[in-house]
Write a protein that holds these residues in place. Sequence first.
Motif, PDB file in Angstrom:
ATOM      1  N   CYS A 146      59.069  72.391  51.121  1.00 35.25           N
ATOM      2  CA  CYS A 146      59.421  73.804  50.880  1.00 35.25           C
ATOM      3  C   CYS A 146      58.707  74.399  49.672  1.00 35.25           C
ATOM      4  O   CYS A 146      58.776  75.607  49.452  1.00 35.25           O
ATOM      5  N   CYS A 187      58.664  69.905  45.772  1.00 35.70           N
ATOM      6  CA  CYS A 187      58.966  69.501  47.140  1.00 35.70           C
ATOM      7  C   CYS A 187      57.760  69.805  48.024  1.00 35.70           C
ATOM      8  O   CYS A 187      57.257  70.920  48.048  1.00 35.70           O
ATOM      9  N   CYS A 233      65.865  71.697  45.683  1.00 35.11           N
ATOM     10  CA  CYS A 233      64.747  72.482  46.207  1.00 35.11           C
ATOM     11  C   CYS A 233      65.284  73.320  47.373  1.00 35.11           C
ATOM     12  O   CYS A 233      66.453  73.236  47.731  1.00 35.11           O
ATOM     13  N   HIS A 234      64.459  74.124  47.985  1.00 32.60           N
ATOM     14  CA  HIS A 234      64.976  75.028  49.013  1.00 32.60           C
ATOM     15  C   HIS A 234      65.483  74.298  50.247  1.00 32.60           C
ATOM     16  O   HIS A 234      66.505  74.659  50.835  1.00 32.60           O
ATOM     17  N   CYS A 235      64.788  73.230  50.640  1.00 32.94           N
ATOM     18  CA  CYS A 235      65.167  72.535  51.882  1.00 32.94           C
ATOM     19  C   CYS A 235      66.164  71.404  51.643  1.00 32.94           C
ATOM     20  O   CYS A 235      66.704  70.839  52.599  1.00 32.94           O
ATOM     21  N   GLY A 236      66.408  71.035  50.380  1.00 33.84           N
ATOM     22  CA  GLY A 236      67.403  70.015  50.075  1.00 33.84           C
ATOM     23  C   GLY A 236      66.871  68.600  49.959  1.00 33.84           C
ATOM     24  O   GLY A 236      67.634  67.660  49.766  1.00 33.84           O
ATOM     25  N   ALA A 237      65.574  68.410  50.047  1.00 34.97           N
ATOM     26  CA  ALA A 237      65.010  67.060  49.964  1.00 34.97           C
ATOM     27  C   ALA A 237      65.160  66.472  48.567  1.00 34.97           C
ATOM     28  O   ALA A 237      65.242  65.255  48.401  1.00 34.97           O
TER      29      ALA A 237
HETATM   30 ZN   LIG Z   1      62.323  71.112  49.696  1.00 37.10          ZN
END
Ligand SMILES: [Zn+2]
Length: 147
Positions: A80, A77, A9-13
């Motif tokens: 993000c 997510c 995902c964009h934030c890496g979670a």
């Molecule tokens: Zn994310």
Amino acid sequence: MTHRLTGCCHCGAIGLELSLPRPPEAETVGACQCSFCRKHNARTVSDPRGTARLTVHEPAQLQRYRFGLAASEVVLCRRCGVYVAMLMVEDGRAWTTINIDALDERARFTRPAEPRDFSGEALGGRRERRKARWTPTELVGWPEEGG
Ligand SMILES: [Zn+2]
């Protein structure tokens, strides 16, 4: 030869790994016509001969969303907002179809997206079709149903 792709995902979670038997340029690209995928204009990929792994690094950010027949769920997510995959879990096994644009090498999927409309399908047929066409998936770090 296995083609290994990564994403998140964009934030890496939520992390993503996908191993495909064909290069991305040769993979079939789907444009699911369900109401959720259309609102995201999503392109998806699945290959029953491949494998996938969805790793949740921050369980608090995992959002799972069901609609319609609820035979599967969307993996998103919470922080993000990225739509990562559609997931089906049954008897401790999991299958996914991956949102291509969550992959780092999204630009390599160059085949035109094929519209797919499964809205007329009954629930039983839908689950069997997904098992036959979606990618067997390992869930890592999931708060429930992990494997
Ligand atoms: Zn994310």
